[in-house]
Design an enzyme around this catalytic site. Structure first.
Site, PDB file in Angstrom:
ATOM      1  N   HIS A  36       0.886  -1.167   0.000  1.00 38.83           N
ATOM      2  CA  HIS A  36       0.000   0.000   0.000  1.00 38.83           C
ATOM      3  C   HIS A  36       0.926   1.220   0.000  1.00 38.83           C
ATOM      4  CE1 HIS A  36      -3.588   2.334   1.208  1.00 38.83           C
ATOM      5  NE2 HIS A  36      -2.814   2.933   2.092  1.00 38.83           N
ATOM      6  N   VAL A  76       1.246   0.251  12.626  1.00 37.75           N
ATOM      7  CA  VAL A  76       1.707  -1.138  12.498  1.00 37.75           C
ATOM      8  C   VAL A  76       1.581  -1.871  13.838  1.00 37.75           C
ATOM      9  CG1 VAL A  76       4.190  -0.878  12.949  1.00 37.75           C
ATOM     10  CG2 VAL A  76       3.402  -2.556  11.281  1.00 37.75           C
ATOM     11  N   ILE A  81      -2.797  -2.317  14.154  1.00 40.49           N
ATOM     12  CA  ILE A  81      -3.645  -2.947  13.139  1.00 40.49           C
ATOM     13  C   ILE A  81      -2.971  -4.247  12.698  1.00 40.49           C
ATOM     14  CG2 ILE A  81      -4.819  -2.635  10.935  1.00 40.49           C
ATOM     15  CD1 ILE A  81      -4.663   0.420  11.464  1.00 40.49           C
ATOM     16  N   MET A 106      -1.434  -5.160   9.140  1.00 38.87           N
ATOM     17  CA  MET A 106      -0.349  -4.281   8.685  1.00 38.87           C
ATOM     18  C   MET A 106       0.955  -4.849   9.227  1.00 38.87           C
ATOM     19  SD  MET A 106      -0.104  -0.197   9.290  1.00 38.87           S
ATOM     20  CE  MET A 106       1.062   0.838   8.443  1.00 38.87           C
ATOM     21  N   TYR A 141      -7.635  -2.774   7.423  1.00 37.17           N
ATOM     22  CA  TYR A 141      -6.852  -1.596   7.818  1.00 37.17           C
ATOM     23  C   TYR A 141      -7.637  -0.309   7.579  1.00 37.17           C
ATOM     24  CZ  TYR A 141      -3.369   2.066   6.607  1.00 37.17           C
ATOM     25  OH  TYR A 141      -2.665   3.236   6.459  1.00 37.17           O
ATOM     26  N   HIS A 177     -10.395   0.066  10.094  1.00 35.18           N
ATOM     27  CA  HIS A 177      -9.996  -0.013  11.502  1.00 35.18           C
ATOM     28  C   HIS A 177     -10.117   1.368  12.165  1.00 35.18           C
ATOM     29  CE1 HIS A 177      -7.559  -0.718  15.068  1.00 35.18           C
ATOM     30  NE2 HIS A 177      -7.669  -2.024  14.814  1.00 35.18           N
TER      31      HIS A 177
END
Length: 109
Positions: A10, A36, A39, A42, A77, A80
């Site tokens: 991404h 990171v 989530i 990730m 993600y 979230h």
């Protein structure tokens, strides 16, 4: 060529608004990097500033790259609460933004 299994990148290219201070940018980058830890899908986060001598950046100054285990992970993600809260702080500070998701392909010669 072989598609990397289960990995999705991404990539976000950004140009911060002129009135965004270096201190604000640093805090936003720290907040982005902390996602990171919040989530689960990730898996990694990298960022950098443009250093190209080709002058083809079209005004973009920063790149942010996140690694996910799947396209479903990117969907998780995006939805979230930690990402939504961060995006509400981050996006208003940007003058320009491009987001690109891709599955890396491995080239074997």
């Amino acid at each position: 060529m072989e598609e990397a299994k289960g990995v999705v990148k991404h990539v976000l290219l950004a140009k911060f608004k002129d009135d965004t201070t270096p201190e604000q940018i640093e805090q936003l980058i720290k907040g982005y990097a902390n996602l990171v830890n919040l989530i689960p899908p990730m898996k990694a986060f990298h960022w950098g500033k443009d250093v190209s001598i080709e002058n083809l950046h079209q005004g973009f100054t920063h790149v942010f790259e996140s690694t996910f285990e799947s396209t479903e992970g990117i969907s998780e993600y995006i939805a979230h609460p930690a990402h939504v809260e961060f995006a509400n702080l981050f996006l208003p500070s940007l003058d320009k933004v491009i987001v690109f998701d891709y599955k890396p392909t491995i080239v074997r010669c």
